[in-house]
Structure formats: structure tokens, C-alpha cells
Design a protein around this motif. Structure first.
Motif, PDB file in Angstrom:
ATOM      1  N   LYS A 125       0.854  -1.184   0.000  1.00 27.41           N
ATOM      2  CA  LYS A 125       0.000   0.000   0.000  1.00 27.41           C
ATOM      3  C   LYS A 125       0.891   1.236   0.000  1.00 27.41           C
ATOM      4  O   LYS A 125       1.589   1.491   1.006  1.00 27.41           O
ATOM      5  CB  LYS A 125      -0.903  -0.011   1.240  1.00 27.41           C
ATOM      6  N   LYS A 143       0.395   8.254  -1.436  1.00 23.98           N
ATOM      7  CA  LYS A 143       0.994   8.019  -0.121  1.00 23.98           C
ATOM      8  C   LYS A 143       0.328   8.910   0.925  1.00 23.98           C
ATOM      9  O   LYS A 143       0.059   8.463   2.049  1.00 23.98           O
ATOM     10  CB  LYS A 143       2.493   8.314  -0.177  1.00 23.98           C
ATOM     11  N   ARG A 172      -2.703  10.232   0.896  1.00 27.69           N
ATOM     12  CA  ARG A 172      -4.131   9.957   1.094  1.00 27.69           C
ATOM     13  C   ARG A 172      -4.395   8.512   1.546  1.00 27.69           C
ATOM     14  O   ARG A 172      -5.522   8.158   1.825  1.00 27.69           O
ATOM     15  CB  ARG A 172      -4.893  10.215  -0.212  1.00 27.69           C
ATOM     16  N   GLY A 173      -3.387   7.712   1.552  1.00 27.18           N
ATOM     17  CA  GLY A 173      -3.551   6.329   1.970  1.00 27.18           C
ATOM     18  C   GLY A 173      -4.270   5.476   0.938  1.00 27.18           C
ATOM     19  O   GLY A 173      -5.080   4.598   1.295  1.00 27.18           O
ATOM     20  N   CYS A 174      -4.003   5.727  -0.323  1.00 26.04           N
ATOM     21  CA  CYS A 174      -4.646   4.949  -1.395  1.00 26.04           C
ATOM     22  C   CYS A 174      -4.027   3.556  -1.478  1.00 26.04           C
ATOM     23  O   CYS A 174      -2.839   3.352  -1.154  1.00 26.04           O
ATOM     24  CB  CYS A 174      -4.489   5.664  -2.731  1.00 26.04           C
ATOM     25  N   ASP A 175      -4.819   2.622  -1.936  1.00 29.96           N
ATOM     26  CA  ASP A 175      -4.346   1.245  -2.078  1.00 29.96           C
ATOM     27  C   ASP A 175      -3.671   0.985  -3.422  1.00 29.96           C
ATOM     28  O   ASP A 175      -2.701   0.226  -3.491  1.00 29.96           O
ATOM     29  CB  ASP A 175      -5.524   0.277  -1.927  1.00 29.96           C
TER      30      ASP A 175
END
Length: 456
Positions: free
Chosen positions: A99, A179, A181-184
Motif C-alpha cells: 500500500k 501516499k 491519502r492512503g490509497c491502495d
């Protein structure tokens, strides 16, 4: 509809062209010989399995036929299915273990890159992943807007720059935003390029360097999108792209619209690149993870050709439907016949009954009043007139003959000169006159009247 059913339907054209062609060819042989292998090799090449792959399959077939003692050509199809399944190897899905995970999509223009990205974003969102797309195709007009439509439909986020911007800069910003925004998953679109576009190929290498540096340690996929309808040209594209990008998988699009599905086997065998996704339709759900076993089963599926039950059931249903249609036709005919006397017989009989009356009304006025009255009168008058005319003419002729004879005799006695001529003339006239009397035909009657004219 299940995944296998979708794949089977998508491979219908390939199955009808390639597999049925091989079955027909094998069915034309009564024994297994070298001619059979040569024709089989040609059939595979025509189905875009590739010359190298076709030769390898036939070489392995020769060994298996000899080893297993197979003599019936029809058994070869099972061997081909076994060999191709072995060539396809194990399935390799997308690596999304980190991730974020980064997917770089490359390929030539028109192969379906942007559409594929939209469908992937839709699937990832359905799996509960947060997806961000990078519009790094700043070279093609309206490419950014097209990707924006797809990401909006799929519910994914989009990082974009103005047209003509540096694609590597767009990818850099997308990874940074993912990174933060915490996107997958980060899916990067790129411009379509060909091997002869050196600057675009160098640009692709630059994008790869940015990904390796900014997403170090992240799972990375480099997917080459190929149009299945291009056949062996797709293999050539894959070889060229391998020189500038570390391709980890193939996305084969438009597989449902071509008879060249054998290209999947050729790509896997000749390039060693696994096919990870296949497009078998235009819908947003028609991008499917590639399953080698399902693909081979669907490709060699005979659609229950050898199973008698469906055929017999179909025949029974057809016969039953035909009987029902015949019964319905008879019923309709009877109903029509029952309706005719009540509705149509009077309409038909009344005009028919009026026809003789109309004829009899017309005939007496024009024919019966004239012909029956005049013809009997004429017919009755003809015998009487003819008899009176003939008898009167005969009496007059006889009297004239006697007078002529007497005059002739006196002339002969009185005048000696020319007696022979007068006698011959008298005899000729005497012979002609009696000959014409008994004749009743029109020419004879004319003879009588001409005699009278001469006397006058």
C-alpha cells in the motif's frame, strides 16, 4: 452469468474458426501420418497460434502419439488440449500486496488502455480498495478528459495536469498523493507509442525510473495492453516493449470480437509473459482475471456436440412444437370454414343467382327477338323460292331447246353451206344445256341465267 460462461461466449469466434477447423481437418484423415501433422501445423498458424508454437505442439504430438500408441486421428484433439494447457502454465494474478501498489499501463494507440484502466478502477472499488489514477497521457488530445469520465464512473480519484505537460511529473505527483491519502492502488495511464517513436520510448523509460525511485519497495505491475484482433502483430509489439519496460503481464482486449484467440498461447509460449487480464466484452464488468484452465476448457469446449441428450430433447421439443402448430392450423381452418356460411355464402350466392337473369334479360333484346323470327322465315322461304325458280327455268329451257332444234333443222334444209358448223354448234349447245339442269349448286344456277341472257 458465470466467469466460465463469459469466457466461453467471448471465445466463440476463435473456437468456431480454429478448433472446428482442426476437428474438420482431423476428421478427413483415416490414419495418423506426416501429412496430418503438416496440415495440422498449417491450421494452427492460420489461427494465429504462431509458427514457433505450432511447430512445438506438433513435435510434442508426434512423441505422444508414438509413446501412447494412438492410431485414431480424432484422439489428437485431446492431446492438443493437454499440450496447450501445459504451455499456459500456472496463473499469475496482479500483485497488489503493498500500500500503495503501482500499476503502469502501456501499449499502442487504440489497444484500449484508457478503457482498461476505467474497468480496473471499477473492479478495485468493488473490492473495497481506494484507487487513484494518474492521467500521464498528456500527448493525445482529449485523453485526460476520457480518463476523467471513466474514473468518475468508477468512483476513483484522478491526478491530472494540462495537456502537453511532462508525463513523468504527473506520475510523480500521483504517487506522492497516493501516499498522503492512503490509497491502495495507483493506476498510471501513458501515451500510446510505437517502436519507431524513439522520443516516446525514452519517455516511457523515464516514467519507469520515477516509479522505481518514488515507490521503492512497493509492488509494481507493468501491464502491456494488446488488441487481440491484431494477431501476430501483438507478439511483435510485446517484444519491442520488453526492450524499454519490464513487462510483468499482458492485458488482452477485444478477445470476443476476433477469431485469433490462439494468440494467447503464442504470447505465453514465445515470450514467457503471463496473460493477467482479458477483455471479453464492452461492459464495465467484462474485464476478467485470466484463468488458464477456464480459458483452455472454453477454447476446446465443443458446446455439447457429442452429448446426445440435448440433441434428442431439442428434436422432441421441435416435433412437439410442429404438432402443436399443425393442430392450431387445423383448428383455425375449421373455425374459418364455420364462419364462411354465416358471413360469405349469401354474399357469394346472391350475385351468382343474378347472373342468369341478367343474361336472359340482355339476350332477348339483342338476339332472340331478331334471330329466331328472321332465320325461320328465311329458312322456310328458301326451298319454295328455289323450287319455283328451278322448275320455271327447266320448262323455259326445254321449250327453247325445242325451238332451237326446229330452227336448226330448217336452216340445214334451206341452207346447205355451213351445215357442219351449225350442227356442231347446235350439238354443243344441246349437250351443255341438259348437263347444267340437274345441278343445284350456285355455279349451275348461274349457267341458267346466262343462257337466258344470251337468248334475249
Amino acid at each position: 452469468m458465470g466467469i466460465f460462461q463469459k469466457i466461453r461466449d467471448g471465445l466463440k469466434k476463435t473456437r468456431d474458426s480454429l478448433m472446428k477447423g482442426m476437428r474438420r481437418m482431423l476428421g478427413s484423415f483415416t490414419k495418423i501420418d506426416e501429412d496430418l501433422f503438416e496440415q495440422l501445423e498449417e491450421t494452427m498458424i492460420m489461427g494465429d497460434m504462431g509458427a514457433e508454437t505450432a511447430v512445438q505442439i506438433c513435435d510434442r504430438l508426434r512423441g505422444m502419439v508414438k509413446e501412447r500408441g494412438i492410431t485414431d486421428p480424432k484422439d489428437i484433439m485431446g492431446l492438443i488440449q493437454e499440450i496447450t494447457a501445459d504451455m499456459m502454465g500456472e496463473d499469475e494474478g496482479l500483485d497488489l500486496s503493498t500500500k500503495p501498489s503501482v500499476i503502469l499501463v502501456i501499449g499502442v494507440n487504440g489497444a484500449g488502455k484508457t478503457t482498461t484502466i476505467g474497468k480496473m478502477c471499477h473492479q478495485f472499488k468493488n473490492e473495497g480498495k481506494r484507487v487513484l489514477a494518474a492521467a500521464a497521457d498528456t500527448f493525445r488530445a482529449a485523453a485526460i478528459d476520457q480518463l476523467a469520465v471513466w474514473t468518475d464512473r468508477a468512483g476513483a480519484e484522478l491526478v491530472r495536469h494540462a495537456e502537453g505537460s511532462d508525463p513523468a511529473a504527473v506520475v510523480f505527483d500521483a504517487i506522492t498523493a497516493a501516499k498522503a491519502r492512503g490509497c491502495d492502488v495507483v493506476v498510471c495511464d501513458t501515451a500510446g507509442r510505437l517502436h519507431n517513436k524513439k522520443n516516446l520510448m525514452q519517455e516511457l523509460a523515464k516514467i519507469n525510473r520515477i516509479i522505481d525511485r518514488e515507490a521503492e519497495g512497493c509492488a509494481k505491475e507493468c501491464l502491456l495492453v494488446l488488441d487481440a484482433t491484431t494477431g501476430q502483430n501483438a507478439v511483435s509489439q510485446a517484444r519491442l516493449f520488453q526492450e524499454v519496460a519490464p513487462i510483468t503481464g499482458i492485458v488482452l482486449t477485444k478477445l470476443d470480437g476476433t477469431a485469433k484467440g490462439g494468440i494467447v498461447i503464442s504470447i505465453r509460449n514465445e515470450l514467457g509473459i503471463p496473460v493477467k487480464l482479458i477483455g471479453i466484452g464492452e461492459g464495465i464488468d467484462d474485464l476478467q482475471p485470466f484463468d488458464a484452465k477456464s480459458f483452455i476448457d472454453a477454447l476446446f469446449d465443443r458446446e455439447n456436440e457429442d452429448t446426445p441428450e440435448p440433441v434428442n430433447t431439442l428434436a422432441a421439443d421441435t416435433e412437439e412444437a410442429a404438432d402443436e402448430q399443425a393442430a392450431e392450423a387445423d383448428t383455425a381452418a375449421d373455425d374459418t370454414a364455420d364462419d364462411i356460411p354465416a358471413e360469405s355464402e349469401e354474399a357469394i350466392e346472391e350475385p351468382a343467382a343474378e347472373i342468369p337473369e341478367q343474361i336472359t334479360e340482355m339476350i332477348p333484346e339483342t338476339v332472340t327477338e331478331t334471330v329466331p323470327e328472321e332465320i325461320p322465315q328465311i329458312a322456310a322461304e328458301i326451298p319454295e323460292t328455289a323450287a319455283e325458280t328451278v322448275s320455271a327455268a327447266a320448262e323455259e329451257a326445254a321449250e327453247e331447246v325445242r325451238e332451237t332444234v326446229e330452227e336448226t333443222a330448217e336452216t340445214i334444209a334451206a341452207e346447205i353451206t355451213g351445215p357442219a358448223e351449225d350442227a356442231e354448234a347446235s350439238e354443243a349447245e344441246t349437250e351443255e344445256e341438259p348437263a347444267e339442269e340437274p345441278e343445284e349448286e350456285a355455279p349451275k344456277k348461274k349457267g341458267f341465267f346466262s343462257f337466258f341472257r344470251r337468248k334475249k
